[in-house]
Design an enzyme around this catalytic site. Structure first.
Site, PDB file in Angstrom:
ATOM      1  N   TYR A 129      -0.547  -0.054  10.596  1.00  0.00           N
ATOM      2  CA  TYR A 129      -0.956  -0.490   9.254  1.00  0.00           C
ATOM      3  C   TYR A 129       0.175  -0.221   8.264  1.00  0.00           C
ATOM      4  O   TYR A 129       0.549  -1.095   7.470  1.00  0.00           O
ATOM      5  CB  TYR A 129      -2.224   0.241   8.829  1.00  0.00           C
ATOM      6  CG  TYR A 129      -2.701  -0.125   7.434  1.00  0.00           C
ATOM      7  CD1 TYR A 129      -3.279  -1.368   7.186  1.00  0.00           C
ATOM      8  CD2 TYR A 129      -2.577   0.772   6.377  1.00  0.00           C
ATOM      9  CE1 TYR A 129      -3.715  -1.708   5.908  1.00  0.00           C
ATOM     10  CE2 TYR A 129      -3.011   0.441   5.099  1.00  0.00           C
ATOM     11  CZ  TYR A 129      -3.576  -0.795   4.872  1.00  0.00           C
ATOM     12  OH  TYR A 129      -4.001  -1.128   3.609  1.00  0.00           O
ATOM     13  N   SER A 167       0.850  -1.186   0.000  1.00  0.00           N
ATOM     14  CA  SER A 167       0.000   0.000   0.000  1.00  0.00           C
ATOM     15  C   SER A 167       0.888   1.239   0.000  1.00  0.00           C
ATOM     16  O   SER A 167       2.065   1.174   0.386  1.00  0.00           O
ATOM     17  CB  SER A 167      -0.882   0.006   1.256  1.00  0.00           C
ATOM     18  OG  SER A 167      -1.484   1.260   1.466  1.00  0.00           O
TER      19      SER A 167
END
Length: 317
Positions: free
Chosen positions: A183, A154
Site C-alpha cells: 500500500y 497518503s
C-alpha cells in the site's frame, strides 16, 4: 505562495471553496462513491461545477451522482481493469469538453492476501497503474494554462513504503507480500508520478500536485484492547479528520484560486508538506514512468491479441 493560504487542518471542502464560482468548470473525479470522493464532488457541484463521477461500476457511480444532482455525470471506470479505464477515457473524450481538473481519488486498500491482475500486485495496479493510464489518456483534454491534476497519496508513502521507494523486481508480489508495504509503495508511486507529471506539463502551465488527506474519524477503537491502549487510541482520534476535512486539500488543489501556479508539491492539511525524500529523485521518477508505460503497453497489447483471437474464433464458429 502556499504560506499565505488561509486554510489548514480544520478546514472543510465547503470552506476552502466558499465564494469560488465554478460555473462552466468541468472536473473529473475517481472514486466518487467513496467518502472523500463523494464529499469533494458535492462541494464542487455546490459551487457550480459539472463533475464526471467515476466509480468501479456504473451502478455505483450513478448512485453517487444521483445523490448530487444533474451536474454530476456517472462514468464506469474500474482502475484495476485497463479495458474499463480505456473505455472511461473514451467516454470523456467523446463529450468534447476541456477538463479544468482531474482528481485521482479512488484507491485499493490493503487486501490481506496477495491479489494480482495482469501479473501486477493489485494495489500497485489500482492505485498507480490505473490512474497513470487514465490521466495520461486525458492529458490533451486538460485545459492549458489553468488546468489542474490532483492525485491522492497518503502518509503511507512516507512511513510504509519500501526503503528504495519502488520494488521494481517485485511488482507482482512474488518475492514477498506485506499489505502495508505494498500500500505504501502504491501511494509513493502516485506521488512520484505527480512529481514527474508536473515537470512534463510545465510548458502547458498545468498544475500537478499530490496530497495526504489525513486520518479518518471513522476509524474505530477496538473494545478488546487493553485500557491504556484504548485510551491512547481515543486520544489519537481527537486529531483525526472528518470527511469534510479530509476532502478539503483535494478540493483546494482542484479549484481554489489560493493555489494558482503551485505545482509539483506534496500537500497535507491544505498546506505544502514534507513528503518522502525520494520524491526529489528525478532518476527514480523517470524509471517509474518508463516501467509504468511498459506495463500499460504490455497489458494493452495482450488485450488486443486476446480480442483478436476471440474475434477469429467467433467468425470461425
Amino acid at each position: 505562495m502556499a504560506s499565505s493560504i488561509p486554510h489548514g487542518a480544520r478546514s472543510t471542502a465547503n470552506q476552502v471553496l466558499a465564494g469560488v464560482d465554478l460555473t462552466r468548470r468541468w472536473i473529473l473525479i475517481t472514486g466518487c462513491d467513496e467518502e472523500i470522493g463523494f464529499e469533494t464532488m458535492n462541494a464542487l457541484v455546490a459551487n457550480g461545477a459539472h463533475v464526471f463521477g467515476l466509480a468501479s461500476s456504473l451502478a455505483s457511480a450513478k448512485n453517487a451522482c444521483d445523490r448530487i444532482g444533474p451536474r454530476a455525470t456517472p462514468v464506469a471506470c474500474d482502475l484495476t481493469d485497463l479495458d474499463s479505464v480505456g473505455a472511461a477515457a473514451e467516454v470523456i473524450r467523446g463529450l468534447q469538453v476541456s477538463l479544468d481538473a482531474i482528481i485521482a481519488n479512488a484507491e485499493v486498500s490493503m487486501p490481506s492476501t496477495l491479489r494480482r491482475r495482469y501479473g501486477v500486485e493489485f494495489q500497485f495496479l489500482g492505485n498507480h497503474i490505473g490512474h497513470f493510464a487514465l490521466v495520461n489518456r486525458l492529458l490533451d483534454v486538460v485545459r492549458n494554462g489553468t488546468g489542474r491534476i490532483v492525485i491522492a497519496s497518503s502518509s503511507a508513502s512516507l512511513i510504509e513504503a519500501p526503503a528504495d521507494g519502488i520494488m521494481f523486481d517485485n511488482l507482482d508480489g512474488g518475492r514477498f507480500y506485506d499489505p502495508r508495504t505494498f500500500y505504501g509503495q502504491s501511494k509513493f508511486a502516485v506521488a512520484l508520478y505527480a512529481k514527474e507529471l508536473s515537470r512534463r506539463l510545465r510548458r502547458r502551465a498545468i498544475a500537478v500536485n499530490s496530497l495526504h488527506p489525513g486520518g479518518s474519524k471513522g476509524m474505530g477503537v477496538r473494545q478488546d484492547l487493553l485500557l491504556p491502549l484504548r485510551m491512547a487510541r481515543s486520544t489519537v482520534r481527537l486529531f483525526m479528520r472528518s470527511v469534510g476535512q479530509r476532502a478539503a486539500t483535494g478540493a483546494l488543489l482542484a479549484a481554489s484560486p489560493h493555489v494558482t501556479g503551485i505545482t509539483g508539491e506534496y500537500w497535507s492539511d491544505c498546506q505544502v508538506a514534507e513528503g518522502n525524500p525520494l520524491l526529489n529523485d528525478g532518476a527514480l521518477a523517470r524509471r517509474l514512468w518508463q516501467v509504468s508505460m511498459q506495463i500499460v503497453e504490455r497489458i494493452t497489447n495482450a488485450t488486443r491479441i486476446s480480442a483478436g483471437v476471440m474475434q477469429r474464433e467467433a467468425i470461425e464458429i
